[in-house]
Design a protein around this motif. Structure first.
Motif, PDB file in Angstrom:
ATOM      1  N   LYS A 168       0.835  -1.206   0.000  1.00  0.00           N
ATOM      2  CA  LYS A 168       0.000   0.000   0.000  1.00  0.00           C
ATOM      3  C   LYS A 168       0.866   1.250   0.000  1.00  0.00           C
ATOM      4  O   LYS A 168       1.726   1.408   0.862  1.00  0.00           O
ATOM      5  CB  LYS A 168      -0.868   0.006   1.262  1.00  0.00           C
ATOM      6  CG  LYS A 168      -2.307  -0.331   1.030  1.00  0.00           C
ATOM      7  CD  LYS A 168      -3.082   0.015   2.287  1.00  0.00           C
ATOM      8  CE  LYS A 168      -4.526  -0.423   2.161  1.00  0.00           C
ATOM      9  NZ  LYS A 168      -5.266  -0.095   3.368  1.00  0.00           N
ATOM     10  N   PRO A 169       0.619   2.158  -0.903  1.00  0.00           N
ATOM     11  CA  PRO A 169       1.385   3.405  -0.849  1.00  0.00           C
ATOM     12  C   PRO A 169       1.042   4.192   0.404  1.00  0.00           C
ATOM     13  O   PRO A 169      -0.054   4.053   0.953  1.00  0.00           O
ATOM     14  CB  PRO A 169       0.920   4.177  -2.094  1.00  0.00           C
ATOM     15  CG  PRO A 169       0.145   3.221  -2.920  1.00  0.00           C
ATOM     16  CD  PRO A 169      -0.315   2.111  -2.026  1.00  0.00           C
ATOM     17  N   LEU A 170       1.977   4.994   0.827  1.00  0.00           N
ATOM     18  CA  LEU A 170       1.729   5.912   1.944  1.00  0.00           C
ATOM     19  C   LEU A 170       1.319   7.248   1.352  1.00  0.00           C
ATOM     20  O   LEU A 170       2.009   7.789   0.490  1.00  0.00           O
ATOM     21  CB  LEU A 170       3.023   6.139   2.714  1.00  0.00           C
ATOM     22  CG  LEU A 170       3.272   5.358   3.973  1.00  0.00           C
ATOM     23  CD1 LEU A 170       4.530   5.894   4.634  1.00  0.00           C
ATOM     24  CD2 LEU A 170       2.092   5.483   4.925  1.00  0.00           C
ATOM     25  N   HIS A 171       0.207   7.757   1.833  1.00  0.00           N
ATOM     26  CA  HIS A 171      -0.244   9.035   1.312  1.00  0.00           C
ATOM     27  C   HIS A 171      -0.191  10.059   2.440  1.00  0.00           C
ATOM     28  O   HIS A 171      -0.975  10.021   3.374  1.00  0.00           O
ATOM     29  CB  HIS A 171      -1.672   8.887   0.776  1.00  0.00           C
ATOM     30  CG  HIS A 171      -2.175  10.121   0.099  1.00  0.00           C
ATOM     31  ND1 HIS A 171      -3.499  10.388  -0.085  1.00  0.00           N
ATOM     32  CD2 HIS A 171      -1.533  11.177  -0.440  1.00  0.00           C
ATOM     33  CE1 HIS A 171      -3.645  11.543  -0.713  1.00  0.00           C
ATOM     34  NE2 HIS A 171      -2.457  12.046  -0.935  1.00  0.00           N
ATOM     35  N   LEU A 199       9.003   0.758  -1.231  1.00  0.00           N
ATOM     36  CA  LEU A 199       7.930   1.560  -0.663  1.00  0.00           C
ATOM     37  C   LEU A 199       7.544   2.656  -1.647  1.00  0.00           C
ATOM     38  O   LEU A 199       8.381   3.130  -2.420  1.00  0.00           O
ATOM     39  CB  LEU A 199       8.429   2.177   0.657  1.00  0.00           C
ATOM     40  CG  LEU A 199       7.456   3.047   1.460  1.00  0.00           C
ATOM     41  CD1 LEU A 199       6.278   2.222   1.946  1.00  0.00           C
ATOM     42  CD2 LEU A 199       8.173   3.676   2.651  1.00  0.00           C
ATOM     43  N   LYS A 200       6.273   3.033  -1.610  1.00  0.00           N
ATOM     44  CA  LYS A 200       5.801   4.165  -2.416  1.00  0.00           C
ATOM     45  C   LYS A 200       5.231   5.227  -1.481  1.00  0.00           C
ATOM     46  O   LYS A 200       4.434   4.913  -0.603  1.00  0.00           O
ATOM     47  CB  LYS A 200       4.692   3.728  -3.376  1.00  0.00           C
ATOM     48  CG  LYS A 200       5.128   2.772  -4.470  1.00  0.00           C
ATOM     49  CD  LYS A 200       3.981   2.568  -5.453  1.00  0.00           C
ATOM     50  CE  LYS A 200       4.361   1.659  -6.603  1.00  0.00           C
ATOM     51  NZ  LYS A 200       4.444   0.231  -6.196  1.00  0.00           N
ATOM     52  N   ILE A 201       5.662   6.445  -1.672  1.00  0.00           N
ATOM     53  CA  ILE A 201       5.151   7.530  -0.825  1.00  0.00           C
ATOM     54  C   ILE A 201       4.637   8.661  -1.707  1.00  0.00           C
ATOM     55  O   ILE A 201       5.287   9.043  -2.685  1.00  0.00           O
ATOM     56  CB  ILE A 201       6.257   8.068   0.107  1.00  0.00           C
ATOM     57  CG1 ILE A 201       6.676   6.996   1.101  1.00  0.00           C
ATOM     58  CG2 ILE A 201       5.790   9.320   0.848  1.00  0.00           C
ATOM     59  CD1 ILE A 201       7.781   7.410   2.038  1.00  0.00           C
ATOM     60  N   LEU A 223      18.041   4.946   1.979  1.00  0.00           N
ATOM     61  CA  LEU A 223      17.704   3.689   1.312  1.00  0.00           C
ATOM     62  C   LEU A 223      18.851   2.707   1.510  1.00  0.00           C
ATOM     63  O   LEU A 223      19.975   2.971   1.095  1.00  0.00           O
ATOM     64  CB  LEU A 223      17.491   3.915  -0.190  1.00  0.00           C
ATOM     65  CG  LEU A 223      16.075   4.297  -0.638  1.00  0.00           C
ATOM     66  CD1 LEU A 223      15.798   5.741  -0.264  1.00  0.00           C
ATOM     67  CD2 LEU A 223      15.927   4.120  -2.132  1.00  0.00           C
ATOM     68  N   ASN A 224      18.521   1.579   2.133  1.00  0.00           N
ATOM     69  CA  ASN A 224      19.555   0.565   2.325  1.00  0.00           C
ATOM     70  C   ASN A 224      19.769  -0.247   1.059  1.00  0.00           C
ATOM     71  O   ASN A 224      19.034  -0.120   0.084  1.00  0.00           O
ATOM     72  CB  ASN A 224      19.172  -0.356   3.487  1.00  0.00           C
ATOM     73  CG  ASN A 224      19.553   0.269   4.814  1.00  0.00           C
ATOM     74  OD1 ASN A 224      20.720   0.626   5.023  1.00  0.00           O
ATOM     75  ND2 ASN A 224      18.568   0.439   5.689  1.00  0.00           N
ATOM     76  N   LYS A 225      20.766  -1.119   1.153  1.00  0.00           N
ATOM     77  CA  LYS A 225      21.169  -1.948   0.021  1.00  0.00           C
ATOM     78  C   LYS A 225      19.970  -2.609  -0.668  1.00  0.00           C
ATOM     79  O   LYS A 225      19.158  -3.268  -0.038  1.00  0.00           O
ATOM     80  CB  LYS A 225      22.130  -3.019   0.534  1.00  0.00           C
ATOM     81  CG  LYS A 225      22.811  -3.819  -0.541  1.00  0.00           C
ATOM     82  CD  LYS A 225      23.828  -4.766   0.079  1.00  0.00           C
ATOM     83  CE  LYS A 225      24.360  -5.707  -0.998  1.00  0.00           C
ATOM     84  NZ  LYS A 225      25.291  -6.684  -0.420  1.00  0.00           N
ATOM     85  N   GLY A 226      19.890  -2.430  -1.962  1.00  0.00           N
ATOM     86  CA  GLY A 226      18.894  -3.132  -2.762  1.00  0.00           C
ATOM     87  C   GLY A 226      17.463  -2.652  -2.581  1.00  0.00           C
ATOM     88  O   GLY A 226      16.541  -3.238  -3.130  1.00  0.00           O
ATOM     89  N   SER A 227      17.268  -1.581  -1.829  1.00  0.00           N
ATOM     90  CA  SER A 227      15.891  -1.135  -1.602  1.00  0.00           C
ATOM     91  C   SER A 227      15.456  -0.154  -2.686  1.00  0.00           C
ATOM     92  O   SER A 227      16.269   0.321  -3.462  1.00  0.00           O
ATOM     93  CB  SER A 227      15.788  -0.476  -0.233  1.00  0.00           C
ATOM     94  OG  SER A 227      16.579   0.693  -0.216  1.00  0.00           O
ATOM     95  N   SER A 228      14.169   0.120  -2.703  1.00  0.00           N
ATOM     96  CA  SER A 228      13.710   1.092  -3.690  1.00  0.00           C
ATOM     97  C   SER A 228      12.578   1.947  -3.130  1.00  0.00           C
ATOM     98  O   SER A 228      11.813   1.515  -2.270  1.00  0.00           O
ATOM     99  CB  SER A 228      13.276   0.403  -4.980  1.00  0.00           C
ATOM    100  OG  SER A 228      11.983  -0.121  -4.828  1.00  0.00           O
TER     101      SER A 228
END
Lengths: 442, 524
Positions: A168-171, A199-201, A223-228
């Motif tokens: 779920k995106p964070l709005h 994560l989507k914000i 953002l840690n390793k390999g995150s997006s």
């Protein structure tokens, strides 16, 4: 809090001396250096290279106060929440977190997303959060960052655990609601994304009609390793709002950032985004649109710090200026020594739709490594006469033709938005704005 | 004979490039020996070796001419300004103008915004005037101090040969005072005025009063103001209406006496429908102390007039450790005053420890055109912050910017340019291209374009790229039997070719031919 001050600087001084340590988002240790800078009270002038095109005279003439949640028409929020209907909504009103209108903060806790109030952190989390702030050194170390750091009494610590895709995106909705007196909000949000998580914000800055506000938010993201992270910022504030924001992002190995900015509202907006590659092999994509009418002043600054090798960055910003509005793009790509195999691109295209509109653009490259591919480009112009003529020759009125072309110009950016409802909303907003422009010009 | 000497002249000016070029010169024997030793110790790649060769080169033209100099006391005050003015027998209005500038200068601060790092200049520890002590100005070359002639010989520009060199009139300047002027008669016939600035102040005060300081006012910037107060000499050119100057005018600057700030001031006026091409080239002798150079060049082009101004700058850049070298803080600006006028700047910047220079065009006349072509090469610890300003004011004005930066060694090379389209400048058009080439991984290449657009009909484009000499290119040339250093040379001269082509014949033809020949013959 009472209002006695006569201008912005005085209001800031008043804030320094109000409140207990516990009221503030950050620990006294971290705040102290910011408070020292606030005490000096030196604001950038146009002689500062980074503020050359953005005068602060108007904002410094304003006085403001912190205004607690007042009565609000819930329908207003319903409308805004529709922008990203399937999301976890968190609402700030006049800079203060509103539990009443927000979804449960722990809604996605089981899915691995911990969201806490900055004023409510346990020592471990505080350490983790404040480390992120301490590690980011903004190149534009103006006083505004410290207004957020030193004086903020609200904000979120958003922590996504390792190896999880947060569905779920964070709005995040930031709403200014007051007419009459000027409200002030300066939330500080810290976002930490664990290894291989995503994560989507969506950050949306809005106002109730005619609201008067000064908004000075700051976001610190790691953002840690390999995150997006997909990060969308929508500036849709009222004409009575001045907005100066700072966003700092650090990217670890193989991390991926997609950052969008759509600045359509406010009287004055200055949006500074600084991206630092702290480990090799990461990539960042920044894009955005700034669309101004009347006497809006929209200033986008980006600072892409390639401190490590094998990183890729791509920036694409478009400005559409109408009436007496002014657009500023100030983009820096810095490739440090040893940051070999850097691939950095930056483009800024601008449309001037009116005689009195103005664009100042400054795309910059600073390169200290030799095995790199770096390009930047900027263009400024009006709509292509040939294209307009072509459409007119097909029976489309000049106004409609201009609208089509301008919309196409913007669509190249907006079509990259990954959340369908958001994309439609932004495109709709831009189209509305353009239609207004066309009718006033016609 | 004349061809041989003109070749020499070109070689010293285009020193670096010729070094790179295939047919230019043999590599320094010393460097080769040094490198073969290196080979035994460390296995350097061919490319690295070439880079090392290039970056290790010494300045070839460092020497001090032993001519008796006349110097004023150290430091700067109103008296010194008056003394300079008196020395030059200047009319009252000039003295006053200088003093006005000096008083304004006292209120100014040295600019800190360029991306340059250098120890602060102590303006009280400089000599502001120096001239060869030869009081009686020579009437012909025979009367020139033989030591001076030998200086030119060492540089490969024998003065007596210059007259023979394809139509170049030389207004040779050594340390602030003109020593010999040739071709004067021929220019006189056409009504062209080409003389030292000090002479122009005496003989043409009306023109000086009317134009001096109109493009670069004495309040313009820190160094321009300093120059206005203490400028020593320079060239003055006036081309009458409708005259096309039949030869390339050339001036030749040198900084000689140690610790002498050099403050040249050049003013070129091209009246209606005229054309002039002006060349400026310079070297300086080797000195360990930094020398200050703050020149001003003002160009004024009237209706339908065209001025082409070319510079080759190869002043002493300091040694390999970054000690010494010239500080070059120059204000160059051209005003396209009339409709359909054109000003074109071409510069090849290879010297100086610090360069701070933005040859600019104010496009005031309708349909006026500004051009800027630049090659800036920095090596060792050199720093350059250079570019241009194109200020569009008239309608239908056009400007073009081609900038090629080459950074090697531990140097830093920045392009900084402004394109401004004011609200009344309908249909302005600009295209800018700024490329950077990095040689080695110790150097920096920077691009800071500023675009300030206040008119919607403007079309402004800026593009910049950064690249290095790629291994593929070198490999390709290697496998055609070309050594790595020659390959690097070819790639670099090919990269800068667009700008070389803008240089006037007298400057560039042989070097250009050499480079083009070697490039096209082998790459194609």
């Amino acid at each position: 809090m009472t209002e006695v001050s006569t201008n912005f600087k005085d209001c800031i001084q008043d804030q320094i001396h109000s409140g207990d340590d516990t009221d503030f988002a950050l620990s006294p240790e971290l705040r102290s250096s910011s408070l020292a800078i606030l005490n000096e009270g030196i604001f950038p002038t146009r002689k500062d290279e980074e503020w050359r095109y953005t005068p602060l005279k108007d904002i410094l003439g304003r006085k403001f106060e912190f205004i607690s949640n007042d009565k609000l028409n819930p329908d207003l929020l319903v409308e805004h929440k529709k922008v990203v209907p399937d999301a976890q909504h968190i609402v700030f009103i006049n800079g203060e977190y509103s539990a009443e209108f927000s979804d449960d903060l722990t809604q996605q806790a089981n899915a691995g997303l911990a969201i806490k109030l900055m004023t409510d952190l346990d020592p471990t989390d505080r350490q983790k959060a404040e480390n992120i702030i301490q590690n980011s050194k903004l190149s534009d170390n103006s006083i505004f960052q410290h207004i957020a750091l030193g004086l903020s009494q609200s904000g979120l610590f958003i922590d996504a655990t390792n190896d999880t895709e947060i569905a779920k995106p964070l709005h995040l909705l930031f709403l200014s609601s007051t007419a009459g007196s000027t409200s002030f909000s300066n939330p500080v949000n810290i976002i930490h994304i664990g290894q291989n998580s995503s994560l989507k914000i969506v950050e949306q800055f809005v106002s109730a009609q005619d609201a008067q506000a000064v908004t000075i938010p700051a976001d610190y993201i790691h953002l840690n390793k390999g995150s997006s992270l997909d990060f969308y910022k929508l500036g849709l504030e009222s004409e009575g709002t001045d907005h100066i924001s700072n966003t700092a992002v650090e990217l670890s190995e193989s991390a991926e950032l997609n950052m969008h900015q759509y600045l359509l509202g406010s009287r004055l907006t200055r949006s500074n985004s600084e991206i630092t590659f702290v480990e090799p092999g990461a990539q960042a994509k920044l894009c955005g649109i700034f669309l101004g009418n009347k006497s809006q002043h929209l200033d986008i600054r980006t600072y892409m710090d390639h401190a490590q090798p094998n990183c890729t960055s791509d920036q694409s910003f478009r400005g559409i200026m109408n009436d007496r509005s002014r657009g500023v793009f100030n983009g820096m790509v810095l490739v440090r020594e040893h940051a070999q195999n850097t691939d950095a691109h930056q483009s800024n295209k601008n449309l001037l739709l009116s005689r009195d509109a103005r664009i100042d653009t400054k795309p910059q490259l600073e390169i200290f490594a030799d095995d790199v591919k770096c390009t930047h480009g900027a263009t400024i112009g009006e709509l292509d006469e040939d294209a307009l003529f072509y459409l007119q020759s097909r029976g489309i009125s000049k106004v409609d033709a201009a609208l089509m072309l301008t919309h196409a110009f913007a669509s190249e950016i907006t079509q990259e938005i990954q959340i369908d409802s958001l994309r439609e909303y932004v495109q709709h907003k831009i189209a509305n704005r353009l239609r207004h422009i066309q009718t006033t010009n016609a | 004979m004349s061809i041989v000497s003109s070749c020499q002249f070109l070689f010293f000016n285009l020193d670096f490039f010729v070094q790179y070029a295939l047919l230019a010169m043999n590599m320094d024997r010393k460097n080769q020996i040094l490198n073969s030793e290196n080979d035994k110790n460390i296995a350097l790649s061919d490319e690295q070796q070439t880079i090392q060769n290039i970056t290790n080169q010494d300045y070839k033209y460092g020497f001090v001419t032993d001519i008796e100099m006349e110097e004023f006391p150290l430091g700067l005050n109103e008296n010194i300004v008056r003394m300079i003015s008196a020395k030059k027998n200047e009319p009252e209005f000039m003295t006053e103008w200088r003093l006005k500038a000096y008083r304004h200068w006292l209120k100014m601060k040295e600019p800190k915004w360029p991306k340059l790092h250098y120890p602060e200049v102590n303006f009280d520890d400089l000599y502001y005037y120096a001239a060869p002590k030869n009081e009686n100005a020579p009437k012909s070359l025979d009367e020139v101090d033989p030591e001076l002639i030998r200086t030119f010989d060492k540089l490969g520009v024998p003065l007596e040969e210059r007259e023979l060199l394809a139509g170049v009139a030389v207004d040779a300047i050594i340390d602030s005072v003109s020593v010999a002027t040739t071709f004067k008669n021929k220019l006189n016939e056409l009504g062209i005025i080409f003389c030292p600035m000090s002479e122009a102040i005496q003989d043409h005060p009306d023109l000086i009063k009317k134009y001096l300081g109109t493009v670069v006012p004495y309040t313009d910037n820190f160094y321009a103001t300093l120059n206005s107060a203490v400028f020593s000499d320079g060239s003055f050119v006036y081309i009458p209406p409708g005259i096309r100057c039949p030869m390339e005018l050339s001036s030749y600057f040198r900084i000689n006496a140690a610790k002498t700030g050099q403050f040249e001031r050049t003013l070129i006026i091209a009246d209606k429908g005229s054309y002039v091409s002006y060349l400026e080239g310079c070297t300086a002798p080797m000195r360990d102390e930094n020398q200050l150079h703050a020149a001003i060049v003002e160009l004024i082009a009237m209706e339908d007039a065209e001025i082409k101004y070319s510079t080759v700058q190869n002043w002493y850049a300091g040694n390999k450790e970054g000690v010494g070298g010239i500080y070059n803080f120059v204000t160059k600006r051209g005003l396209c005053a009339g409709n359909h006028s054109k000003i074109s700047w071409t510069q090849v910047e290879t010297g100086s420890a610090v360069t701070w220079k933005y040859p600019s065009c104010i496009l005031k006349g309708d349909y006026s055109v500004g051009e800027f072509y630049s090659v800036a090469l920095t090596n060792n610890f050199q720093q350059a912050d250079t570019g241009t300003k194109m200020i569009h004011q008239g309608r239908n004005t056009r400007s073009l910017i081609i900038s090629k930066g080459i950074s090697a060694g531990k140097s830093n090379n920045a392009y900084r340019g402004l394109v401004k389209v004011s609200s009344k400048a309908e249909n302005a058009r600009n295209y800018s291209q700024c490329d950077s080439l990095l040689i080695g991984d110790q150097c920096g290449a920077h691009t800071y374009p500023y675009m300030e657009i206040e008119n919607p009909s403007a079309q402004v484009e800026h593009e910049a790229t950064t690249s290095k000499v790629s291994e593929d290119q070198i490999f390709y040339l290697n496998q055609r039997g070309i050594s790595t250093e020659d390959a690097v040379g070819m790639i670099v001269s090919g990269y800068a070719r667009e700008v070389f082509q803008q240089l006037p014949m007298e400057f560039a033809v042989e070097a250009q031919a050499l480079m083009s020949l070697s490039l096209e013959g082998s790459v194609g």
